[in-house]
Design a protein around this motif. Structure first.
Motif, PDB file in Angstrom:
ATOM      1  N   ALA A   1       0.979  -1.055  -0.473  1.00 55.05           N
ATOM      2  CA  ALA A   1       0.180  -0.148   0.242  1.00 55.05           C
ATOM      3  C   ALA A   1       0.735   1.208   0.217  1.00 55.05           C
ATOM      4  CB  ALA A   1      -1.065  -0.584   1.245  1.00 55.05           C
ATOM      5  N   SER A   2       2.219   1.506   0.383  1.00 56.87           N
ATOM      6  CA  SER A   2       2.979   2.229   0.778  1.00 56.87           C
ATOM      7  C   SER A   2       3.012   2.783  -0.565  1.00 56.87           C
ATOM      8  CB  SER A   2       4.271   2.088   1.969  1.00 56.87           C
ATOM      9  OG  SER A   2       3.403   2.069   3.009  1.00 56.87           O
ATOM     10  N   GLU A   3       3.923   1.535  -1.233  1.00 57.65           N
ATOM     11  CA  GLU A   3       4.474   1.416  -2.603  1.00 57.65           C
ATOM     12  C   GLU A   3       3.666   1.934  -3.311  1.00 57.65           C
ATOM     13  OE1 GLU A   3       7.641   1.581  -4.815  1.00 57.65           O
ATOM     14  OE2 GLU A   3       7.962   1.227  -3.207  1.00 57.65           O
ATOM     15  N   LEU A   4       2.498   1.603  -3.607  1.00 60.96           N
ATOM     16  CA  LEU A   4       1.069   2.458  -4.125  1.00 60.96           C
ATOM     17  C   LEU A   4       0.982   3.586  -3.829  1.00 60.96           C
ATOM     18  CD1 LEU A   4      -0.167  -0.915  -4.479  1.00 60.96           C
ATOM     19  CD2 LEU A   4       1.084  -0.441  -6.415  1.00 60.96           C
ATOM     20  N   SER A   5       1.801   4.921  -4.395  1.00 63.70           N
ATOM     21  CA  SER A   5       1.833   6.256  -3.318  1.00 63.70           C
ATOM     22  C   SER A   5       1.704   6.812  -5.151  1.00 63.70           C
ATOM     23  CB  SER A   5       3.431   6.499  -4.016  1.00 63.70           C
ATOM     24  OG  SER A   5       4.693   6.574  -4.529  1.00 63.70           O
ATOM     25  N   ASP A   6       0.902   6.999  -5.801  1.00 67.82           N
ATOM     26  CA  ASP A   6       0.594   7.558  -6.988  1.00 67.82           C
ATOM     27  C   ASP A   6      -0.540   7.854  -6.629  1.00 67.82           C
ATOM     28  OD1 ASP A   6       0.666   5.104  -7.801  1.00 67.82           O
ATOM     29  OD2 ASP A   6      -0.994   5.877  -9.475  1.00 67.82           O
TER      30      ASP A   6
ATOM     31  N   GLN B   1       1.051  10.574  -2.729  1.00 67.91           N
ATOM     32  CA  GLN B   1      -0.342  10.371  -2.394  1.00 67.91           C
ATOM     33  C   GLN B   1      -0.981  11.638  -2.495  1.00 67.91           C
ATOM     34  OE1 GLN B   1      -0.404   8.560   1.609  1.00 67.91           O
ATOM     35  NE2 GLN B   1       1.683   7.702   0.676  1.00 67.91           N
ATOM     36  N   LEU B   2      -2.071  12.521  -1.602  1.00 73.14           N
ATOM     37  CA  LEU B   2      -2.550  13.576  -1.801  1.00 73.14           C
ATOM     38  C   LEU B   2      -2.680  14.333  -1.096  1.00 73.14           C
ATOM     39  CD1 LEU B   2      -6.107  11.366  -1.892  1.00 73.14           C
ATOM     40  CD2 LEU B   2      -4.678  11.473  -3.941  1.00 73.14           C
TER      41      LEU B   2
ATOM     42  N   ASP C   1      -5.393  18.227 -10.491  1.00 73.79           N
ATOM     43  CA  ASP C   1      -6.739  17.298 -10.833  1.00 73.79           C
ATOM     44  C   ASP C   1      -7.039  16.119 -10.408  1.00 73.79           C
ATOM     45  OD1 ASP C   1      -7.309  20.041 -12.028  1.00 73.79           O
ATOM     46  OD2 ASP C   1      -7.341  19.504 -14.146  1.00 73.79           O
ATOM     47  N   LYS C   2      -6.853  16.044 -10.637  1.00 70.06           N
ATOM     48  CA  LYS C   2      -5.975  13.526 -10.452  1.00 70.06           C
ATOM     49  C   LYS C   2      -6.478  13.679  -9.161  1.00 70.06           C
ATOM     50  CE  LYS C   2      -3.202  11.132 -12.614  1.00 70.06           C
ATOM     51  NZ  LYS C   2      -1.379  10.347 -12.620  1.00 70.06           N
ATOM     52  N   GLN C   3      -5.588  14.359  -8.341  1.00 70.34           N
ATOM     53  CA  GLN C   3      -5.614  14.424  -7.203  1.00 70.34           C
ATOM     54  C   GLN C   3      -6.924  14.510  -6.027  1.00 70.34           C
ATOM     55  OE1 GLN C   3      -2.373  15.682  -4.326  1.00 70.34           O
ATOM     56  NE2 GLN C   3      -0.810  14.773  -5.642  1.00 70.34           N
ATOM     57  N   LEU C   4      -7.460  15.975  -6.399  1.00 68.83           N
ATOM     58  CA  LEU C   4      -8.948  16.213  -6.316  1.00 68.83           C
ATOM     59  C   LEU C   4      -9.480  14.875  -6.838  1.00 68.83           C
ATOM     60  CD1 LEU C   4     -10.875  18.158  -5.206  1.00 68.83           C
ATOM     61  CD2 LEU C   4     -10.209  19.752  -7.451  1.00 68.83           C
ATOM     62  N   ARG C   5      -9.851  14.608  -8.155  1.00 61.97           N
ATOM     63  CA  ARG C   5     -10.767  13.366  -8.301  1.00 61.97           C
ATOM     64  C   ARG C   5     -10.669  12.375  -7.229  1.00 61.97           C
ATOM     65  NH1 ARG C   5      -8.690  14.151 -13.927  1.00 61.97           N
ATOM     66  NH2 ARG C   5      -7.599  12.664 -13.491  1.00 61.97           N
ATOM     67  N   HIS C   6      -9.662  12.044  -6.918  1.00 60.18           N
ATOM     68  CA  HIS C   6      -9.520  11.330  -5.343  1.00 60.18           C
ATOM     69  C   HIS C   6      -9.662  11.813  -5.137  1.00 60.18           C
ATOM     70  CE1 HIS C   6      -8.144   7.770  -8.412  1.00 60.18           C
ATOM     71  NE2 HIS C   6      -8.141   8.439  -9.126  1.00 60.18           N
ATOM     72  N   GLY C   7     -10.416  12.488  -3.792  1.00 61.78           N
ATOM     73  CA  GLY C   7     -11.024  13.071  -3.097  1.00 61.78           C
ATOM     74  C   GLY C   7      -9.992  14.279  -1.932  1.00 61.78           C
TER      75      GLY C   7
END
Length: 417
Positions: A107-112, A298-299, A333-339
């Motif tokens: 989970a930590s490695e999946l940081s995008d 991450q975000l 924009d991508k981060q905003l789409r993910h909350g």
């Protein structure tokens, strides 16, 4: 203690795979790298641990533990081999789907930003099965904070608190939640207690160092902060020569996004844009300074990328700056789409608005940053906001942030700045 016991086990049986694997893990966790808890130089820890993992996998190709720790090794390696890390961790989970370490590290490695949903599922899976597995508990708490799901974060902390009491991990999580809720004084009180328990825990250093810098307690921030994060508080404290010496002494094997962000914050604050661009060029691949920048984590926004765009503009590379700003906009924009909804994200949105000349958006985003807990005795320090410092709305918002920081200082028994 674990490391010493593992040495005893390996003295009895040098080919005992679980001991080989756990000894490698102990070394990695005792390094001074990000997310670790000790003071072994990270490059040395990587060098010491790899032969142990190679030997373990040579003896047992189906050791889930060995594949998992190898994934952590790749994650921290000088080549920053994220694909290899993910492959090793997924292999570990094929062998043992319930392994807490492997789920948490994956989970930590999946940081995008696009991995947010899978990352949350992995953290929640671990915490649901073992709420006392502390790394996943902290990571899940911060994932909730990134999207301002503060009720979920509070509920999670309460659940663990009922079992674990006021443990240092609970104190740390409560401190981060307080800071994200605008309670800077309460955050510092809680984070200081977590820091006293283990002042080598890099994530605690990061949050306690940031909180004390925001409160204007620069001596504590410098002492607590992690590696490159010491540079800016040193500069704010008028210790520019000390910051220069520290920078020269740093031994960085991988210039990840976090290191580059803090180095950029410091260099741009000193108006050393040429030096910052020279550093970026020295580590760029294929001579493309824009494409070579590491992905945001991450975000939390893309503050390193806005630093790069600003520096390129200041050094006359307008076309590269515009290319970088396009990447910033797409990323935000991508981060905003993910909350994404946290103080650092909104501050970075304001930086982007300042660099693109959108004053209305700049003001709105700075207000959201303050509402999200951005309280700083030094106001909005990023150099990327320099183009708008004369704006009346900017000045009013910065004064509000400083006023709230002085309120926190009074609660902590400190004089107003």
């Amino acid at each position: 203690q674990a490391s010493d016991l593992l040495d005893e086990a390996l003295a009895i049986d040098p080919n005992y795979v679980p001991a080989l694997t756990q000894k490698a893990l102990a070394i990695l966790l005792l390094s001074n790298g990000g997310g670790a808890y000790g003071d072994i130089p990270e490059a040395l820890a990587l060098e010491m641990s790899k032969p142990l993992l190679d030997r373990a996998l040579q003896l047992d190709q189906n050791s889930a533990d060995a594949h998992a720790v190898l994934g952590l090794w790749y994650s921290n390696s000088s080549a920053n081999d994220s694909e290899e890390a993910i492959a090793s961790l997924r292999r570990a989970l094929e062998i043992n789907p319930n392994m807490a370490n492997a789920n948490n590290w994956l989970a930590s490695e999946l940081s995008d930003a696009d991995s947010y949903d899978e990352r949350m599922r992995l953290y929640e899976f671990v915490v649901e099965h073992d709420p006392l597995y502390r790394p996943a508990f902290n990571n899940l708490t911060f994932s909730y904070i990134q999207t301002r799901s503060l009720d979920k974060a509070d509920s999670l902390i309460r659940r663990v608190e009922r079992i674990d009491g006021g443990s240092p991990n609970v104190l740390f999580a409560r401190g981060a939640l307080a800071m994200s809720s605008g309670d800077l004084a309460g955050a510092i009180e809680l984070l200081s207690r977590a820091y006293e328990f283990n002042n080598s825990a890099s994530v605690v250093q990061l949050w306690y160092g940031a909180a004390t810098m925001f409160a204007g307690d620069l001596d504590t921030s410098i002492a607590a902060n992690y590696q490159t994060d010491k540079l800016l508080p040193m500069e704010l404290a008028g210790r520019g020569d000390d910051a220069e010496n520290l920078y020269k002494e740093l031994q960085i094997s991988v210039y990840n996004e976090g290191y580059l962000r803090s180095i950029g914050d410091w260099m741009l604050h000193r108006d050393r844009t040429d030096d910052f661009v020279a550093l970026l060029e020295s580590i760029a691949k294929d001579d493309d300074i824009v494409a070579s920048q590491p992905e945001p984590d991450q975000l939390w926004g893309a503050s390193h990328w806005t630093n790069v765009a600003y520096a390129l503009r200041q050094t006359g590379r307008e076309a590269d700056s515009e290319r970088m700003l396009i990447k910033v906009r797409e990323q935000l924009d991508k981060q905003l789409r993910h909350g994404a909804n946290n103080m650092f994200f909104w501050l970075n949105k304001a930086e982007y608005a300042a660099l693109t000349g959108d004053l209305e958006a700049m003001r709105a985003n700075l207000q959201k940053a303050i509402d999200g807990g951005y309280i700083s005795a030094y106001g909005f320090f990023p150099a990327t906001l320099n183009p708008v410092r004369g704006d009346a709305g900017f000045i009013a918002l910065e004064n509000e942030s400083i006023r709230r920081a002085n309120e926190a200082r009074r609660k902590l028994g400190m004089l107003a700045l």
